[in-house]
Design a protein around this motif. Structure first.
Motif, PDB file in Angstrom:
ATOM      1  N   VAL A 152       0.917  -1.308   0.067  1.00 56.18           N
ATOM      2  CA  VAL A 152       0.001   0.029   0.000  1.00 56.18           C
ATOM      3  C   VAL A 152       0.880   1.452   0.008  1.00 56.18           C
ATOM      4  N   ASP A 153       0.775   2.251  -0.985  1.00 54.98           N
ATOM      5  CA  ASP A 153       1.717   3.172  -1.500  1.00 54.98           C
ATOM      6  C   ASP A 153       0.846   4.603  -1.547  1.00 54.98           C
ATOM      7  N   TYR A 154       0.831   5.346  -0.416  1.00 54.56           N
ATOM      8  CA  TYR A 154       1.236   5.305   0.734  1.00 54.56           C
ATOM      9  C   TYR A 154       0.125   5.553   1.568  1.00 54.56           C
ATOM     10  N   ILE A 155       0.398   5.538   3.070  1.00 54.93           N
ATOM     11  CA  ILE A 155      -0.816   5.663   3.894  1.00 54.93           C
ATOM     12  C   ILE A 155      -1.201   7.144   3.904  1.00 54.93           C
ATOM     13  N   GLY A 156      -0.381   7.927   3.871  1.00 54.96           N
ATOM     14  CA  GLY A 156      -0.684   9.390   3.815  1.00 54.96           C
ATOM     15  C   GLY A 156      -1.521   9.944   2.848  1.00 54.96           C
ATOM     16  N   LEU A 157      -1.924   9.130   1.708  1.00 50.93           N
ATOM     17  CA  LEU A 157      -2.548   9.548   0.543  1.00 50.93           C
ATOM     18  C   LEU A 157      -4.029   9.055   0.638  1.00 50.93           C
ATOM     19  N   LEU A 158      -4.287   7.966   1.484  1.00 49.57           N
ATOM     20  CA  LEU A 158      -5.665   7.443   1.728  1.00 49.57           C
ATOM     21  C   LEU A 158      -6.497   8.313   2.047  1.00 49.57           C
ATOM     22  N   LYS A 159      -7.845   8.352   1.784  1.00 49.56           N
ATOM     23  CA  LYS A 159      -8.928   9.008   2.261  1.00 49.56           C
ATOM     24  C   LYS A 159      -8.935   8.663   3.614  1.00 49.56           C
ATOM     25  N   GLN A 160      -9.171   9.747   4.514  1.00 49.87           N
ATOM     26  CA  GLN A 160      -9.167   9.494   5.902  1.00 49.87           C
ATOM     27  C   GLN A 160     -10.631   9.129   6.510  1.00 49.87           C
ATOM     28  N   GLN A 161     -10.586   8.143   7.137  1.00 48.98           N
ATOM     29  CA  GLN A 161     -11.856   7.625   7.700  1.00 48.98           C
ATOM     30  C   GLN A 161     -11.709   7.103   9.137  1.00 48.98           C
ATOM     31  N   SER A 162     -12.583   7.494  10.083  1.00 54.80           N
ATOM     32  CA  SER A 162     -12.282   6.984  11.432  1.00 54.80           C
ATOM     33  C   SER A 162     -13.793   6.604  12.084  1.00 54.80           C
ATOM     34  N   GLN A 163     -13.753   5.802  13.021  1.00 55.79           N
ATOM     35  CA  GLN A 163     -15.117   5.552  13.823  1.00 55.79           C
ATOM     36  C   GLN A 163     -15.262   6.663  15.085  1.00 55.79           C
ATOM     37  N   ILE A 164     -14.164   7.355  14.948  1.00 55.06           N
ATOM     38  CA  ILE A 164     -13.914   8.636  16.089  1.00 55.06           C
ATOM     39  C   ILE A 164     -14.760   9.952  15.592  1.00 55.06           C
ATOM     40  N   LYS A 165     -15.685  10.282  16.214  1.00 49.60           N
ATOM     41  CA  LYS A 165     -16.343  11.635  15.920  1.00 49.60           C
ATOM     42  C   LYS A 165     -15.498  12.512  16.033  1.00 49.60           C
ATOM     43  N   ASN A 166     -15.593  13.603  14.914  1.00 50.36           N
ATOM     44  CA  ASN A 166     -14.502  14.665  15.029  1.00 50.36           C
ATOM     45  C   ASN A 166     -13.139  14.181  15.069  1.00 50.36           C
ATOM     46  N   PHE A 167     -12.908  13.177  14.382  1.00 49.69           N
ATOM     47  CA  PHE A 167     -11.450  12.553  14.556  1.00 49.69           C
ATOM     48  C   PHE A 167     -10.404  13.521  13.973  1.00 49.69           C
ATOM     49  N   ARG A 168      -9.116  13.217  14.543  1.00 55.00           N
ATOM     50  CA  ARG A 168      -7.907  14.125  13.792  1.00 55.00           C
ATOM     51  C   ARG A 168      -7.244  12.998  12.907  1.00 55.00           C
ATOM     52  N   ALA A 169      -6.420  13.651  12.184  1.00 52.92           N
ATOM     53  CA  ALA A 169      -5.785  12.864  11.111  1.00 52.92           C
ATOM     54  C   ALA A 169      -4.894  12.031  11.489  1.00 52.92           C
ATOM     55  N   ASP A 170      -4.278  12.361  12.568  1.00 55.40           N
ATOM     56  CA  ASP A 170      -3.244  11.223  13.097  1.00 55.40           C
ATOM     57  C   ASP A 170      -4.159  10.013  13.759  1.00 55.40           C
ATOM     58  N   GLN A 171      -5.283  10.142  14.304  1.00 58.22           N
ATOM     59  CA  GLN A 171      -6.039   8.966  14.556  1.00 58.22           C
ATOM     60  C   GLN A 171      -6.634   8.230  13.565  1.00 58.22           C
ATOM     61  N   ALA A 172      -7.042   8.790  12.510  1.00 58.12           N
ATOM     62  CA  ALA A 172      -7.271   8.068  11.320  1.00 58.12           C
ATOM     63  C   ALA A 172      -6.389   7.183  10.509  1.00 58.12           C
ATOM     64  N   LEU A 173      -5.022   7.750  10.557  1.00 59.35           N
ATOM     65  CA  LEU A 173      -3.775   7.208  10.063  1.00 59.35           C
ATOM     66  C   LEU A 173      -3.817   5.678  11.071  1.00 59.35           C
ATOM     67  N   GLY A 174      -3.757   6.173  12.157  1.00 59.57           N
ATOM     68  CA  GLY A 174      -3.688   4.745  13.282  1.00 59.57           C
ATOM     69  C   GLY A 174      -4.616   3.619  13.202  1.00 59.57           C
ATOM     70  N   GLU A 175      -5.705   4.041  12.876  1.00 65.67           N
ATOM     71  CA  GLU A 175      -6.878   3.273  12.391  1.00 65.67           C
ATOM     72  C   GLU A 175      -6.575   2.573  11.316  1.00 65.67           C
ATOM     73  N   ALA A 176      -6.104   3.046  10.354  1.00 64.38           N
ATOM     74  CA  ALA A 176      -5.774   2.591   8.976  1.00 64.38           C
ATOM     75  C   ALA A 176      -4.694   1.833   9.040  1.00 64.38           C
ATOM     76  N   ALA A 177      -3.656   2.010   9.919  1.00 64.84           N
ATOM     77  CA  ALA A 177      -2.628   1.069  10.061  1.00 64.84           C
ATOM     78  C   ALA A 177      -3.022  -0.407  10.759  1.00 64.84           C
TER      79      ALA A 177
END
Length: 288
Positions: A152-177
Motif C-alpha cells: 500500500v503506497d502510501y498511507i498518507g494519501l488514503l482518504k481519511q476515515q475513522s469511527q471516532i467523531k470529530n477525529f484527527r488525522a493522526d487518529q485516522a492514520l492509526g486506525e488505517a494501520a
C-alpha cells in the motif's frame, strides 16, 4: 493435542519454510523473511526511495513465485508500469518515460517483462484508483484474489476515515494501520505499508502506525547516499527477532534497491545522523 502438533511442525521447520523471502539477503539470512499475518512498515524521507524499495520487493517476491499486489495512491497506472519496467529490465526509467530507448533496450524491456509476466510466476497486479479511496476500499478490491503480499503506497494519501467523531488525522492514520494488520491476519498474507517521515525522521503519528507493525524499516537517503550508491536501512522494530541495520545498494535511475556483497558496513550519512539525532534516533523495541 493441538500444541503437540504445533511442536512437531516447529521441529520439522515447517513454519520457517512458509516464511516469505524478500530478496534482501542480509535480512532473509538473519530473520528468515516475513511471516504471513505480518504488517511491515517502510518509511523514508521525501524522495528517499520508498516506492523504489516497494518495487524492488514486489519484483523479488513475485520472482519467488508469491502472488503480489501493489496498490498505489501516488502514481497513475502508466507511471507505475513505467517504473516497474525499469526495475525489471535495468533500463533507465527516464529513457522509458521519455520513449528514448534504442532497439536493444526495447528488446531488454520486452524480454524482462515477458519473463516476469509468465504464467508460472503466478498472479500479480497493480491497483491505481482514479478517485479517493479508504484503506477499506483498497482491501475490498484486492481481497478476493488471495495475494501473498499486498503493498500500500502510501498511507498518507488514503482518504481519511475513522469511527471516532470529530477525529484527527493522526487518529485516522492509526486506525488505517490497525486495519492493515487485521487484514494481514484475516487474509493470511503480508501487508507492506509505506509511510513518509518528516524532517525529524518521525512518521506522522508514528506511535500509532508502528505500534501495529511487526517490522518497521526506516532510512534517510540524502544526496550523498544517492551519489555513493548505498543506503543504511535501520530496523526500528522487529517484533519476532533482533533489530539490526543493513546496507542496500541504490540505483534510483533504474528503480532498484538491492543487497550486495560489495556493500560497505552499515553507516548513516552525515545528513541522516543529524536527522536521527534531532528527533528520529533510537530504536523502538517491542515490550514483552
Amino acid at each position: 493435542s493441538a500444541a503437540a502438533d504445533m511442536v512437531v511442525r516447529i521441529l520439522k521447520g515447517e513454519s520457517a519454510k512458509e516464511r516469505i523471502r524478500t530478496g534482501w539477503g542480509v535480512f532473509d539470512t538473519k530473520s528468515g523473511g516475513f511471516t504471513r499475518g505480518d504488517l511491515v512498515v517502510l518509511s523514508a524521507n521525501f524522495g528517499g526511495g520508498k516506492s523504489v524499495a516497494a518495487l524492488t520487493l514486489f519484483r523479488n517476491m513475485h520472482n519467488f513465485k508469491y502472488k503480489t499486489a501493489l496498490a498505489t495512491m501516488e502514481m497513475e497506472q502508466q507511471e507505475v508500469l513505467e517504473r516497474m519496467l525499469s526495475a525489471l529490465s535495468g533500463v533507465d526509467y527516464s529513457k522509458i518515460r521519455l520513449a528514448s530507448m534504442n532497439r536493444k533496450e526495447k528488446r531488454q524491456v520486452v524480454e524482462a517483462f515477458d519473463k516476469f509476466d509468465s504464467k508460472e510466476n503466478g498472479r500479480w497486479t497493480y491497483y491505481s484508483p482514479s478517485n479517493d479511496v479508504t484503506i477499506r476500499d483498497v482491501f475490498q478490491a484486492l481481497s478476493p484474489y488471495s495475494y501473498d503480499v499486498i503493498f500500500v503506497d502510501y498511507i498518507g494519501l488514503l482518504k481519511q476515515q475513522s469511527q471516532i467523531k470529530n477525529f484527527r488525522a493522526d487518529q485516522a492514520l492509526g486506525e488505517a494501520a490497525r486495519y492493515c494488520k487485521i487484514m494481514a491476519k484475516k487474509l493470511n498474507c503480508v501487508v507492506v505499508l509505506l509511510a513518509q517521515v518528516n524532517d525529524e525522521m518521525k512518521i506522522f503519528d508514528s506511535r500509532a502506525i508502528t505500534h501495529h507493525a511487526n517490522y518497521w524499516f526506516r532510512w534517510y537517503c540524502a544526496e550523498e547516499d544517492k551519489a555513493r550508491g548505498f543506503v543504511t536501512i535501520e530496523q526500528g522494530k522487529a517484533r519476532s527477532g533482533e533489530t539490526y541495520d543493513f546496507t542496500l545498494t541504490t540505483e534510483f535511475a533504474k528503480m532498484q534497491m538491492n543487497n550486495s556483497d560489495e556493500a560497505p558496513a552499515p553507516r548513516q550519512s552525515p545528513s541522516a545522523k543529524k536527522q536521527f539525532k534531532n528527533g528520529g534516533g533510537g530504536k523502538q523495541e517491542e515490550k514483552k
